[in-house]
Design a protein around this motif. Structure first.
Motif, PDB file in Angstrom:
ATOM      1  N   PHE A  47      52.531 -57.316  96.491  1.00  0.00           N
ATOM      2  CA  PHE A  47      52.284 -56.780  97.828  1.00  0.00           C
ATOM      3  C   PHE A  47      52.175 -55.261  97.771  1.00  0.00           C
ATOM      4  N   GLY A  48      53.099 -54.626  97.057  1.00  0.00           N
ATOM      5  CA  GLY A  48      53.064 -53.165  96.960  1.00  0.00           C
ATOM      6  C   GLY A  48      51.811 -52.653  96.288  1.00  0.00           C
ATOM      7  N   MET A  49      51.367 -53.344  95.227  1.00  0.00           N
ATOM      8  CA  MET A  49      50.149 -52.911  94.531  1.00  0.00           C
ATOM      9  C   MET A  49      48.912 -53.094  95.406  1.00  0.00           C
ATOM     10  N   MET A  50      48.929 -54.094  96.293  1.00  0.00           N
ATOM     11  CA  MET A  50      47.762 -54.328  97.148  1.00  0.00           C
ATOM     12  C   MET A  50      47.695 -53.335  98.298  1.00  0.00           C
ATOM     13  N   LEU A  51      48.822 -53.090  98.977  1.00  0.00           N
ATOM     14  CA  LEU A  51      48.791 -52.146 100.102  1.00  0.00           C
ATOM     15  C   LEU A  51      48.777 -50.709  99.580  1.00  0.00           C
ATOM     16  N   SER A  52      49.616 -50.403  98.648  1.00  0.00           N
ATOM     17  CA  SER A  52      49.562 -49.198  97.798  1.00  0.00           C
ATOM     18  C   SER A  52      49.332 -47.878  98.529  1.00  0.00           C
ATOM     19  N   ASP A  53      50.041 -47.673  99.630  1.00  0.00           N
ATOM     20  CA  ASP A  53      49.995 -46.366 100.294  1.00  0.00           C
ATOM     21  C   ASP A  53      51.413 -46.043 100.739  1.00  0.00           C
ATOM     22  N   ALA A  54      51.937 -44.923 100.271  1.00  0.00           N
ATOM     23  CA  ALA A  54      53.335 -44.589 100.533  1.00  0.00           C
ATOM     24  C   ALA A  54      53.602 -44.390 102.025  1.00  0.00           C
ATOM     25  N   GLY A  55      52.649 -43.800 102.739  1.00  0.00           N
ATOM     26  CA  GLY A  55      52.825 -43.608 104.178  1.00  0.00           C
ATOM     27  C   GLY A  55      52.928 -44.935 104.904  1.00  0.00           C
ATOM     28  N   TRP A 100      49.189 -40.946 100.293  1.00  0.00           N
ATOM     29  CA  TRP A 100      50.082 -40.779 101.433  1.00  0.00           C
ATOM     30  C   TRP A 100      49.191 -40.724 102.670  1.00  0.00           C
ATOM     31  N   PHE A 101      49.007 -41.873 103.291  1.00  0.00           N
ATOM     32  CA  PHE A 101      47.968 -42.032 104.321  1.00  0.00           C
ATOM     33  C   PHE A 101      46.625 -41.589 103.735  1.00  0.00           C
ATOM     34  N   GLY A 102      46.313 -42.162 102.586  1.00  0.00           N
ATOM     35  CA  GLY A 102      45.109 -41.759 101.867  1.00  0.00           C
ATOM     36  C   GLY A 102      45.293 -40.361 101.307  1.00  0.00           C
ATOM     37  N   ASP A 103      44.257 -39.538 101.465  1.00  0.00           N
ATOM     38  CA  ASP A 103      44.341 -38.140 100.991  1.00  0.00           C
ATOM     39  C   ASP A 103      44.622 -37.208 102.155  1.00  0.00           C
ATOM     40  N   SER A 104      45.464 -37.663 103.122  1.00  0.00           N
ATOM     41  CA  SER A 104      45.689 -36.884 104.340  1.00  0.00           C
ATOM     42  C   SER A 104      46.301 -35.509 104.062  1.00  0.00           C
ATOM     43  N   ILE A 105      47.176 -35.405 103.067  1.00  0.00           N
ATOM     44  CA  ILE A 105      47.847 -34.120 102.803  1.00  0.00           C
ATOM     45  C   ILE A 105      46.852 -33.059 102.334  1.00  0.00           C
ATOM     46  N   PRO A 106      46.059 -33.320 101.274  1.00  0.00           N
ATOM     47  CA  PRO A 106      45.078 -32.292 100.878  1.00  0.00           C
ATOM     48  C   PRO A 106      43.988 -32.092 101.922  1.00  0.00           C
ATOM     49  N   THR A 112      42.361 -50.342 100.422  1.00  0.00           N
ATOM     50  CA  THR A 112      43.286 -49.591 101.281  1.00  0.00           C
ATOM     51  C   THR A 112      43.079 -48.088 101.118  1.00  0.00           C
ATOM     52  N   GLY A 113      43.028 -47.621  99.871  1.00  0.00           N
ATOM     53  CA  GLY A 113      42.887 -46.192  99.617  1.00  0.00           C
ATOM     54  C   GLY A 113      41.560 -45.636 100.080  1.00  0.00           C
ATOM     55  N   VAL A 114      40.472 -46.365  99.823  1.00  0.00           N
ATOM     56  CA  VAL A 114      39.138 -45.875 100.187  1.00  0.00           C
ATOM     57  C   VAL A 114      38.998 -45.787 101.705  1.00  0.00           C
ATOM     58  N   ILE A 115      39.443 -46.824 102.420  1.00  0.00           N
ATOM     59  CA  ILE A 115      39.333 -46.803 103.880  1.00  0.00           C
ATOM     60  C   ILE A 115      40.183 -45.674 104.455  1.00  0.00           C
ATOM     61  N   ALA A 116      41.379 -45.468 103.908  1.00  0.00           N
ATOM     62  CA  ALA A 116      42.237 -44.378 104.383  1.00  0.00           C
ATOM     63  C   ALA A 116      41.566 -43.028 104.172  1.00  0.00           C
TER      64      ALA A 116
END
Length: 646
Positions: free
Chosen positions: A365-373, A414-420, A561-565
């Protein structure tokens, strides 16, 4: 693990049956079984019979309590969000005084409800009659004095489509001594007062009816229409004042609403206990019941039964018994029982998959959702939800959120690349988030990890299959059907690692394959068919490889998950910096990530569960068990403590 069960047979005096069942219900540690499952049931029927229980009185009492609670519910204090049920001692529910107090309160509520209903009905009738006076309020004649010695006034309505001139012309042409006066008019009707000589009243009435008019009778009213309408208003106001006082009384009674709720649960316990009597066998003086008891809770049953003159004995389950399933795991594994329960419980005598499934469910589950936020949100929501509701599923999702945080940190998401993205757009800073594995630049590593974890997952499933075979006295069958496949499936990948692993892998694969050819047709009598079946069994290796390939979905969902974020963050920063850009970023960020979290959390759950149900369970799982349902209080408003006092 699956709890060990034993079957209890209890013989006692009929006079003690209700008390014994009440104590066992308080204990909540056995499941009463249908007497038809007892050995020798046919012979027992000749001496004993099922008691006939009368639930009508209890059900009627409960219905009255439910109705009273429903009447008072608008006046109860508002409960807090996800407020937990209050606790009550079991003995309190058994107290007859609880029902007596609730009965008195219930009668007061019913009386007020009945009186309010009658008054509201009167208000409705008066309002209806008052509405019939509205069109005539401009008529200044007393409604009970619309005639003299030689004349009379007829009140009539006519559709507005019929011109007033047409009616007057018809009266004039007929030579009738009558005068038509329009009192009022609305969108559909015209309201007329027709003054005519009594000798021509009937003829005038017939003529106007032919032109669409309808006679209206208001002779039972006293005074003018306006005076009658004001009297109606006065009556309505008085009734509504009385209703308001009765509502105030209901509000006061609502402060004692807990008495009704407590009594409702008390009656519910009595109904449950009475229903259980139907699953016993009785003579005039004795009763017999059978029940399943977890072995670890036998002492509790012994403690209860030792207080009564009875005889009981425990039996080991027979092979033909349909034994209920009770799972017992530690606090870390227990929440993952929710996933197994959604699929099917294991049968008695098999293996509980949860201790072995839980680590993989957590990992995948963690590897599939894979976003810390997203993981932080899921952890907080899941654990708080579990605290308030006691749901295993919520706690499992909370645990899976922890795995999501870990893998999100590994991927630098972290919510995708929201920080940078935020730092560059609004602060003008170049910030890079630490990353161990970049899913977009190094997807092969994630795919390899997915396959490795997947293969390990399958091997555990195969190991559990071997364990069941050994447990049931078939160790050689376990070696032939599982052990040899281990040789093949481990040996083949070793060929890719170079020397000396390649040589070891070659001989492991050859030895395993040879063993499979020689043993997989062992049930055939014909030697040629034995060999053919053995050779054909090697084709199953394609199934194992396809199972491993199924785990590629772990990488796919993680990337999604990462690409959409990232796309959401790009859309949010498209307006650049400034106030307008910040507002747009905030709106897109919140809405976009909420939707992404919802969709991908659901997808992660579904696909993780799918890997368990199809790939993992398919190797060993024996489903079809039914849950252990103990005799215990099933209340609506209170949580029952077993202790004698709170």
């Amino acid at each position: 693990m699956i709890e060990r069960m034993e079957k209890l047979f209890l013989y006692g005096l009929s006079g003690d049956a209700q008390q014994v069942l009440g104590e066992l219900m308080r204990c909540g540690c056995l499941q009463i079984t249908d007497p038809e499952t007892m050995d020798g049931y046919e012979q027992l029927q000749e001496m004993m019979e099922r008691p006939v229980v009368d639930l009508y009185g209890l059900e009627q009492t409960q219905a009255r309590l439910a109705s009273a609670i429903n009447v008072l519910s608008p006046y109860f204090e508002k409960q807090k969000l996800l407020q937990q049920k209050p606790k009550v001692a079991f003995d309190r529910l058994e107290d007859q005084k609880v029902l007596e107090e609730a009965e008195a309160l219930c009668q007061q509520v019913e009386t007020l409800q009945r009186e309010m209903g009658e008054k509201k009905s009167q208000v409705g009738k008066i309002q209806f009659r008052q509405s019939s006076l509205e069109p005539w309020k401009k008529l200044d004649l007393p409604l009970d004095q619309l005639s003299t010695r030689s004349t009379q006034v007829q009140l009539m309505t006519v559709p507005v489509q019929v011109p007033q001139q047409t009616l007057e012309q018809a009266v004039e042409e007929a030579g009738l001594p009558a005068y038509l006066s329009v009192i009022s008019e609305d969108g559909e009707q015209r309201y007329l007062a027709v003054l005519c000589h009594k000798t021509a009243a009937a003829e005038t009435d017939d003529l106007l009816r032919q032109n669409g008019a309808i006679r209206v009778s208001l002779e039972d009213w006293k005074g003018t229409a306006g005076e009658a309408s004001r009297r109606c208003r006065t009556q309505i106001d008085e009734l509504q004042r009385e209703i308001a006082l009765q509502e105030k009384s209901l509000k006061e009674l609502a402060k004692q609403g807990e008495k009704l709720k407590l009594a409702y649960d008390s009656v519910q316990v009595r109904i449950q206990r009475t229903q259980v009597r139907q699953d016993t066998l009785e003579t005039g003086k004795t009763y017999l019941l059978a029940a399943w008891v977890p072995v670890r809770r036998k002492e509790e049953v012994d403690r209860v039964l030792s207080s009564y003159p009875c005889y009981y004995e425990y039996h080991q389950p027979a092979e033909t018994d349909d034994v209920p399933i009770l799972l017992k795991n530690n606090k870390l594994v227990e929440p993952f029982e929710a996933a197994t329960e959604m699929y099917s419980l294991p049968i008695y005598g098999s293996v509980d998959p949860d201790p072995f499934m839980a680590p993989f469910f957590f990992l995948f589950f963690g590897m599939m959702l894979s976003d810390a936020g997203y993981g932080i949100i899921l952890t907080v929501a899941g654990l708080l939800g579990a605290k308030w509701t006691g749901s295993k599923l919520m706690k499992m999702l909370g645990y899976c959120g922890i795995s999501t945080i870990f893998w999100g940190a590994v991927y630098g998401s972290w919510f995708g690349d929201s920080i940078p993205a935020f730092a560059q757009t609004f602060l003008g800073l170049e910030i890079s988030v630490p990353t161990l594995i970049d899913p977009l630049k190094d997807p092969i590593t994630i795919l390899a990890l997915s396959f490795i974890f997947g293969a390990l997952h399958l091997f555990v499933g195969m190991g559990l299959k071997a364990y069941l075979m050994v447990k049931r006295g078939h160790p050689w069958q376990a070696f032939f059907d599982v052990g040899l496949w281990y040789f093949v499936l481990i040996g083949l990948p070793l060929l890719l690692l170079g020397e000396p692993f390649a040589t070891v892998g070659k001989w492991m694969a050859i030895g395993g394959a040879a063993g499979l050819v020689l043993t997989q047709g062992r049930e055939k009598k014909n030697p040629i068919m034995k060999l053919i079946s053995g050779v054909m069994s090697l084709y199953d290796i394609t199934g194992y490889f396809s199972d491993v390939l199924s785990y590629s979905r772990i990488m796919a969902l993680g990337l999604a998950t990462g690409v959409i974020a990232t796309v959401i963050n790009t859309m949010g920063t498209i307006a650049g910096g400034g106030i307008v850009g910040f507002i747009l970023f905030l709106a897109v960020f919140v809405l976009g990530h909420v939707v992404n979290l919802g969709i991908n959390a659901l997808g992660s759950y579904v696909h993780t569960a799918r890997l368990q149900y199809v790939e993992f369970f398919g190797k060993f799982f024996e489903g079809g068990g039914h849950p252990f349902r103990p005799l215990r209080t099933d209340t609506k408003y209170y949580v029952v403590n077993k202790q004698e006092a709170d």
